[in-house]
Design a protein around this motif. Structure first.
Motif, PDB file in Angstrom:
ATOM      1  N   PRO A 257       0.855  -1.248   0.061  1.00  0.00           N
ATOM      2  CA  PRO A 257       0.106   0.095   0.010  1.00  0.00           C
ATOM      3  C   PRO A 257       0.841   1.197   0.004  1.00  0.00           C
ATOM      4  O   PRO A 257       0.241   2.481  -0.174  1.00  0.00           O
ATOM      5  N   GLU A 258       1.937   1.135   0.028  1.00  0.00           N
ATOM      6  CA  GLU A 258       2.762   2.517   0.359  1.00  0.00           C
ATOM      7  C   GLU A 258       2.911   2.969  -1.158  1.00  0.00           C
ATOM      8  O   GLU A 258       3.092   2.517  -2.189  1.00  0.00           O
TER       9      GLU A 258
ATOM     10  N   GLU B  71      -1.776   5.330  -0.839  1.00  0.00           N
ATOM     11  CA  GLU B  71      -2.776   5.721   0.104  1.00  0.00           C
ATOM     12  C   GLU B  71      -4.010   6.478  -0.327  1.00  0.00           C
ATOM     13  O   GLU B  71      -5.106   6.237  -0.011  1.00  0.00           O
ATOM     14  N   GLN B  72      -3.626   7.753  -1.019  1.00  0.00           N
ATOM     15  CA  GLN B  72      -4.679   8.377  -1.417  1.00  0.00           C
ATOM     16  C   GLN B  72      -5.659   7.770  -2.481  1.00  0.00           C
ATOM     17  O   GLN B  72      -6.804   7.790  -2.543  1.00  0.00           O
TER      18      GLN B  72
ATOM     19  N   LYS C 115      -8.103   5.200  -0.652  1.00  0.00           N
ATOM     20  CA  LYS C 115      -8.818   6.155  -0.019  1.00  0.00           C
ATOM     21  C   LYS C 115      -9.909   6.680  -1.178  1.00  0.00           C
ATOM     22  O   LYS C 115     -11.116   6.602  -0.955  1.00  0.00           O
TER      23      LYS C 115
ATOM     24  N   SER D 247     -11.783   0.787   5.612  1.00  0.00           N
ATOM     25  CA  SER D 247     -10.938   1.603   4.971  1.00  0.00           C
ATOM     26  C   SER D 247     -10.881   3.091   5.587  1.00  0.00           C
ATOM     27  O   SER D 247     -10.049   3.993   5.542  1.00  0.00           O
TER      28      SER D 247
ATOM     29  N   TRP E  30      -8.722   3.607   8.238  1.00  0.00           N
ATOM     30  CA  TRP E  30      -7.331   3.250   8.061  1.00  0.00           C
ATOM     31  C   TRP E  30      -6.675   4.637   7.926  1.00  0.00           C
ATOM     32  O   TRP E  30      -7.200   5.590   7.082  1.00  0.00           O
TER      33      TRP E  30
ATOM     34  N   GLY F  24      -3.532   5.046   6.869  1.00  0.00           N
ATOM     35  CA  GLY F  24      -2.766   5.427   5.817  1.00  0.00           C
ATOM     36  C   GLY F  24      -1.139   4.723   5.956  1.00  0.00           C
ATOM     37  O   GLY F  24      -0.258   4.796   5.189  1.00  0.00           O
ATOM     38  N   LYS F  25      -0.871   4.634   7.531  1.00  0.00           N
ATOM     39  CA  LYS F  25       0.191   4.377   7.777  1.00  0.00           C
ATOM     40  C   LYS F  25       0.418   2.776   8.445  1.00  0.00           C
ATOM     41  O   LYS F  25       1.732   2.137   8.200  1.00  0.00           O
TER      42      LYS F  25
ATOM     43  N   THR G 177       0.687  -0.552   7.436  1.00  0.00           N
ATOM     44  CA  THR G 177       0.973  -1.165   6.105  1.00  0.00           C
ATOM     45  C   THR G 177       0.401  -2.788   6.168  1.00  0.00           C
ATOM     46  O   THR G 177      -0.361  -3.106   4.903  1.00  0.00           O
TER      47      THR G 177
ATOM     48  N   GLY H  52      -3.150  -2.129   5.428  1.00  0.00           N
ATOM     49  CA  GLY H  52      -3.213  -1.744   3.985  1.00  0.00           C
ATOM     50  C   GLY H  52      -3.067  -2.660   2.967  1.00  0.00           C
ATOM     51  O   GLY H  52      -3.860  -2.825   1.933  1.00  0.00           O
TER      52      GLY H  52
END
Length: 469
Positions: A17-18, A21-22, A25, A79, A82, A84-85, A87, A90
């Motif tokens: 997911p790194e 993230e955007q 979402k 989600s 989540w 975003g941090k 992983t 993610g």
């Protein structure tokens, strides 16, 4: 072949997911927002299929597709939490998105293919239209993640090809048959869907790039404002100490406390004293502006009697009025006129309005300060008989470092900060400041506040005074 091997060797990164993230979402937000639009489409297709084809199979497929929607909704709620941090979470979300996509696309494709299989004559316009609509919908709204979009469209593509070959295998028609025409048309539709998907994906990429540039520009602007604020604060403080000494020395000399000033030096000393005062006012305004913009200006709210506030402000500016030979009259309100405010800051605003009214009025004219109540509101107005303000000048009137007359030979000086600072102080009181004016006939500036009730005043007296930054 080499490309496929490289893709397979990098499979550990498929659900990383790194950097996504955007995209994740955005994908899930849009998925949740469009649920009712998708449900309406599925329901309409199911009703048509039940009326003209096998109703049991239509209902079964509709239930399966609806179950896929339920899976998406559950994933959407997960989600949202989540940050975003994480992983691990993610990766889990990405895997579930891929599974839900494959499940949903397969269910929709089987539903549409079953309709085509049940058709024995007349081509396959209805199922192909349904499939084309589903593919176009995916191209328009699933462009955030190209791999997920490719997965869905690949499944739809298999369904397209199956329907295209269905009648070819059934009837083995000659090449000039309309069945082959339909086959080639379907291949063109596949190209159109792929091209449209690419266009939407590139458009999304461009929007992401623009958002990144805006964020970077916003950060640079914030940094520049911080540097400017620190610079103004440092310079203003460094200038204030020596300027205070210079101004005090000039005042003592001009008042004769250090002995008689020779006649030929008096004009020069008066100019020096006047400019020292002007510089002191500029530094005070710069410090106030810096405090307001950085949120460091504290406000001590307490009940304030407006009639008393106006009388005190008029008294404080009486020396300036006498010097300019301006006659100031006050018209207080008869009713109880109290507001909740910071008395010292409101005095600053009133003195600014009064000094402006006097500076822009001709010698011997009159300035009227009136206090009025209108139900739950109370108004303070300052009316002068000066030069007036041109139309469409409000931005300059309340702007920073601006004046209506910005020419080099203007009659009235000033920093151009007074009304901007006054406006921000008034707005911190949840009040309004405005004016009405006619060029050549004078101006009326007014402040409007919420009027303090008796019960509010009693509570204010019992509670500690708040400081608001």
């Amino acid at each position: 072949m080499v490309g496929l091997k490289a893709l397979w060797s990098a499979r550990s990164e498929w659900f990383n997911p790194e950097g996504r993230e955007q995209r994740i979402k955005d994908y899930m937000v849009l998925t949740n927002q469009l649920i009712w639009k998708r449900q309406a489409s599925f329901f309409a297709v199911a009703v048509l299929a039940a009326l003209y084809y096998d109703p049991v199979w239509a209902l079964t497929c509709y239930v399966i597709v609806s179950f896929a929607e339920i899976l998406d909704q559950r994933l959407g709620r997960q989600s949202e939490a989540w940050d975003g941090k994480d992983t691990v979470l993610g990766r889990k979300i990405l895997k579930r998105i891929a599974f839900n996509t494959a499940f949903s696309a397969t269910a929709i494709s089987l539903f549409i293919v079953s309709i085509a299989v049940q058709q024995t004559t007349g081509g396959h316009f209805t199922p192909l239209f349904f499939l084309f609509s589903a593919a176009l919908f995916a191209a328009m709204y699933n462009s955030q993640m190209i791999a997920i979009l490719a997965l869905r469209l690949s499944i739809y593509g298999i369904a397209f090809i199956f329907i295209a070959f269905l009648d070819v295998i059934r009837f083995r028609p000659p090449l000039n048959s309309h069945i082959w025409l339909e086959f080639f048309t379907i291949t063109l539709v596949l190209y159109f869907v792929a091209d449209t998907s690419l266009k939407f994906y590139l458009g999304y990429q461009e929007r992401l790039g623009q958002m990144k540039l805006l964020k970077e520009e916003n950060e640079r602007t914030k940094a520049a404002l911080e540097v400017k604020s620190q610079f103004l604060s440092t310079v203003s403080h460094e200038l204030r100490t020596p300027l205070t000494s210079i101004k005090a020395s000039l005042d003592l000399a001009n008042n004769g406390a250090l002995g008689d000033v020779p006649e030929h030096l008096k004009p020069v000393m008066a100019i020096a004293g006047k400019n020292a005062k002007r510089l002191a006012n500029l530094i005070d305004d710069l410090l106030d502006l810096q405090k307001i913009e950085s949120g460091e200006m504290a406000f001590r709210f307490e009940p304030v009697n407006v009639n008393e506030l106006v009388a005190e402000a008029v008294e404080a500016t009486s020396g300036f009025a006498s010097k300019l030979r301006i006659h100031v009259t006050t018209v207080p309100c008869a009713a109880d006129g109290r507001i909740m405010g910071d008395r010292s800051r409101l005095m600053q605003v009133m003195q600014n309005l009064l000094s402006n009214a006097m500076k822009f009025s001709s010698e011997g004219s009159e300035v009227e300060v009136r206090v009025e109540t209108f139900g739950s509101r109370i108004r303070i107005s300052v009316e002068d008989q000066g030069v007036g303000i041109p139309k469409d000048a409000k931005d300059r009137v309340f702007g920073k470092f601006t004046q209506v007359d910005s020419s080099d030979n203007r009659k009235v000086g000033g920093t151009g900060l007074g009304l901007n600072i006054s406006k921000q102080i008034v707005e911190r009181h949840k009040a309004t400041i405005d004016y009405v004016s006619e060029l050549g006939s004078g101006s009326t500036f007014f402040l409007e506040f919420d009027r303090l009730k008796e019960s509010d005043g009693a509570r204010a007296g019992l509670e500690p005074v708040a400081k608001v930054a």
